[in-house]
Scaffold this motif. Structure first.
Motif, PDB file in Angstrom:
ATOM      1  N   ASP A  68       0.840  -1.216  -0.091  1.00 15.63           N
ATOM      2  CA  ASP A  68       0.032   0.053  -0.056  1.00 15.63           C
ATOM      3  C   ASP A  68       0.836   1.266   0.059  1.00 15.63           C
ATOM      4  N   HIS A  69       1.895   1.151   0.711  1.00 14.30           N
ATOM      5  CA  HIS A  69       2.943   2.267   0.839  1.00 14.30           C
ATOM      6  C   HIS A  69       3.541   2.603  -0.675  1.00 14.30           C
ATOM      7  N   LEU A  70       3.672   1.421  -1.395  1.00 15.74           N
ATOM      8  CA  LEU A  70       3.932   1.782  -2.914  1.00 15.74           C
ATOM      9  C   LEU A  70       3.216   2.206  -3.842  1.00 15.74           C
ATOM     10  N   ILE A  71       1.953   2.173  -3.485  1.00 15.55           N
ATOM     11  CA  ILE A  71       0.853   2.602  -4.199  1.00 15.55           C
ATOM     12  C   ILE A  71       0.415   4.071  -3.826  1.00 15.55           C
ATOM     13  N   GLU A  86       8.448   3.883 -10.020  1.00 13.24           N
ATOM     14  CA  GLU A  86       9.086   2.707 -10.368  1.00 13.24           C
ATOM     15  C   GLU A  86       8.898   1.422  -9.387  1.00 13.24           C
ATOM     16  N   PHE A  87       8.657   1.806  -8.091  1.00 19.49           N
ATOM     17  CA  PHE A  87       8.876   0.822  -7.195  1.00 19.49           C
ATOM     18  C   PHE A  87       7.825  -0.339  -7.312  1.00 19.49           C
ATOM     19  N   TRP A  88       6.645   0.045  -7.263  1.00 19.60           N
ATOM     20  CA  TRP A  88       5.653  -0.688  -7.546  1.00 19.60           C
ATOM     21  C   TRP A  88       5.711  -1.790  -8.746  1.00 19.60           C
ATOM     22  N   ILE A 142       7.944   8.857 -17.462  1.00 19.53           N
ATOM     23  CA  ILE A 142       7.681   7.757 -18.395  1.00 19.53           C
ATOM     24  C   ILE A 142       8.488   6.562 -18.014  1.00 19.53           C
ATOM     25  N   TRP A 143       9.568   6.661 -17.293  1.00 20.53           N
ATOM     26  CA  TRP A 143      10.332   5.512 -16.758  1.00 20.53           C
ATOM     27  C   TRP A 143       9.065   4.782 -15.695  1.00 20.53           C
ATOM     28  N   GLY A 144       8.645   5.516 -14.881  1.00 23.02           N
ATOM     29  CA  GLY A 144       7.506   5.008 -14.108  1.00 23.02           C
ATOM     30  C   GLY A 144       6.564   4.294 -14.806  1.00 23.02           C
ATOM     31  N   ARG A 145       5.897   4.802 -15.849  1.00 24.54           N
ATOM     32  CA  ARG A 145       5.338   4.175 -16.536  1.00 24.54           C
ATOM     33  C   ARG A 145       5.524   2.841 -17.121  1.00 24.54           C
ATOM     34  N   LYS A 146       6.781   2.815 -17.577  1.00 20.98           N
ATOM     35  CA  LYS A 146       7.331   1.736 -18.254  1.00 20.98           C
ATOM     36  C   LYS A 146       7.164   0.519 -17.180  1.00 20.98           C
TER      37      LYS A 146
END
Length: 634
Positions: A68-71, A86-88, A142-146
């Protein structure tokens, strides 16, 4: 294939699949067939020391994560520069791989909740991310979206959940509406010559495979085209021209900036996507560029412990590996290097890539984990003190904590693979597998060994019924003296650095016995020495209490070989240890001229308390003898 025919394939496949959402990735979209494939991870079980570490990582670094913390950052969407998103994706990729390996229903429930929680943050226009409206497409957005796309598609593959695939498409479509020809240029978004952003190439190809929608393939081709523009990272042309990965752009005025084109992790992530596009298009320059880049990384960057980078960038690391170096061997680099080698192994079937994975596994990867599995290091230098990396972005985690488990969960996909002819043994140890064949037969494979502690590996081949197939055994490049027998009969033509393929009718009770050459080897560089034993790098550690680990010495060796004796009474939490004869210090008078048996342990165990009590050192300064002859008394 003729270009016209290829174009027809691209046109017809989306039409044929219109209205259909496949439950699994559509391999029929691949124009190029891999030479090797991975079996279902659940069919492989890795035991022994390596298996214990895999289980620790699953329990301590994957299953215990506060998801939940990652979200949470996705709910607020107020970021302007950080990389919380990126972490999720990294975590769920490791969690799904772990579930595919152990089929833990509790872990599956955690994964399902993580996917539902993330999808609840998707906006009506399809965006899933943590950036504010004004800051989107900047920095690490965009890196996170990847990573979000990779995670969602991995979940779709295990669940067949079409809602998740639709959410993935909406997320991709949101990006396509804002980036592309006549819109924002993808290589001008974020830092590092656009490599982090344009590594979204990989999930775009995956999305094309799973939907048949040509717009995702068009976007993938657009990304690759932009690499070769004036502002792009030149990932293809530089590789084809033989430009080293550390020399493609001038040293940047600001290290963490757009001008830095040597960022190792992100560069390899782009090459991962290029290989996926190659599988679909068959464009030979794509594969050639990756192969040349990887060969340059092997020759210039991957050090004795199987990793590389300093301050997260390529820097001709082999040349400088004997020097104490800030922020070297980033675990994200280790993971991505292993993933890239596994991808090339599948495509090419060349044991060179398997050798690299083994080297990274037994050294850099295992060294990144604290002995109790509670932490994964961000950096794993070749000497000093190991310690935790900093927390990033207020997330109680950093990029390498999140990425390290992914490397461990790759190992079941690597250990025992297959091809059209049979079985491929890549990893030795205590490993079991039950593999289905297309003929309906099932083959049980059991390795009995504590390799690499000892040199003998017994491989039991037990088909349900007698069958004709091949078993290819990897003969490591470092093991010129490998012997192989089948049911006691010697197999000839065993050549290091290749696979020895054995074709026969296999019956219940058949046995392959492999003996590997684990003699100690001394390597020298820049006035320093190090010892290897098989794939394992050895290191001094202060827990042995046998002098300063930084003391100069001369290793007593003959033609590069050194006699290693198993240690007695090794300290706690050390996997393997040996003594080697060293002449210590800078004095050659009296007792000082005689070699002493000095303790070494495997690099992975060295320093694994992460404290002052276990300082360690791989490279031993070699005492200079200007006579360069055997010393004689006056």
């Amino acid at each position: 294939m003729d270009k016209i025919l290829l174009k027809l394939v691209f046109i017809l496949f989306p039409v044929l699949l219109q209205g259909q959402l496949p439950d699994k990735k559509t391999e029929s979209f691949n124009l190029v067939t891999d030479k090797m494939f991975s079996h279902s991870p659940s069919s492989i079980k890795i035991g022994g020391y390596l298996g214990e570490k895999i289980d620790l990582v699953i329990g301590k670094r994957i299953k215990n994560r506060d998801v939940d913390h990652l979200i949470e950052p996705f709910r607020h969407k107020n970021e302007t520069r950080m990389w919380q998103s990126e972490f999720w994706g990294k975590w769920i990729l490791s969690a799904i791989a772990a579930y595919e390996y152990n089929r833990d229903p509790v872990l599956l429930d955690i994964i399902k909740d993580a996917v539902r929680g993330l999808l609840d943050t998707q906006t009506p226009d399809g965006y899933i991310g943590n950036y504010s409206d004004a800051a989107q497409l900047q920095q690490w957005d965009i890196w996170g979206r990847k990573y979000t796309l990779l995670g969602l598609l991995a979940y779709f593959d295990i669940s067949g959940d079409r809602e998740v695939l639709r959410a993935s498409r909406r997320l991709a479509d949101h990006l396509l509406a804002r980036v592309g020809p006549g819109k924002t240029d993808i290589v001008r978004t974020g830092n590092y010559r656009g490599m982090p952003s344009s590594s979204v190439l990989e999930p775009m190809v995956y999305l094309y495979r799973r939907t048949g929608d040509k717009k995702y393939l068009d976007f993938a081709n657009y990304i690759v085209d932009q690499w070769e523009t004036s502002s792009g990272p030149k990932l293809i042309s530089s590789a084809l021209a033989g430009v080293p990965v550390s020399e493609r752009f001038p040293h940047p005025a600001s290290w963490w900036s757009y001008e830095n084109g040597q960022k190792a992790y992100e560069m390899m992530s782009c090459y991962e996507g290029l290989l996926e596009l190659y599988r679909i298009t068959g464009e030979p320059s794509y594969l050639k560029a990756v192969e040349l880049a990887v060969r340059n990384i092997i020759s210039d960057e991957i050090n004795i412990a199987g990793s590389g980078s300093a301050f997260e960038c390529w820097y001709k690391g082999i040349m400088y590996q004997t020097e104490p170096t800030y922020h070297t061997m980033e675990t994200c680099v280790t993971m991505t290097w292993m993933k890239l080698c596994l991808n090339l192994l599948r495509l090419k079937g060349d044991s060179m890539y398997a050798d690299q994975i083994e080297k990274s596994t037994f050294n850099a990867l295992l060294a990144s984990v604290k002995y109790d599995g509670t932490q994964i290091a961000k950096y794993s230098p070749l000497g000093g003190i190991r310690h935790a990396g900093e927390e990033q972005c207020g997330m109680h985690i950093n990029c390498c904590n999140a990425n390290g488990p992914r490397a461990f969960m790759m190992l079941p996909c690597f250990a025992i693979m297959g091809n059209n002819d049979g079985i491929i043994i890549n990893l030795f140890g205590n490993i079991e597998a039950v593999l289905p064949f297309s003929s309906g037969n099932r083959i049980r494979i059991e390795q009995v060994s504590d390799y690499p502690v000892t040199d003998k590996v017994e491989i039991k081949i037990d088909p349900e019924r007698s069958d004709s197939f091949s078993v290819a055994v990897r003969i490591p490049s470092w093991s010129p003296g490998t012997t192989v027998t089948v049911n006691g009969s010697v197999i000839t033509d065993v050549i290091s650095g290749t696979y020895r393929t054995i074709n026969r009718i296999w019956n219940k009770g058949d046995r392959i016995t492999v003996r590997l050459d684990l003699r100690g080897r001394v390597v020298k560089q820049n006035g320093n020495q190090a010892i290897l034993r098989g794939p394992v790098v050895l290191a001094r550690d202060t827990r042995f209490n046998d002098g300063s680990v930084y003391e100069p010495a001369v290793i007593s060796e003959r033609d590069g070989a050194v006699d290693l004796i198993p240690s007695t009474g090794k300290p706690a939490n050390i996997w393997m240890s040996f003594t080697a004869p060293l002449v210590l210090g800078t004095d050659l008078e009296g007792e000082f001229r005689k070699p002493k048996q000095i303790n070494f342990c495997d690099f992975a165990s060295a320093g694994n308390t992460w404290g002052e009590d276990s300082r360690y050192q791989v490279w031993i300064p070699q005492t200079l003898n200007v006579m360069k002859t055997e010393y004689r008394s006056y």
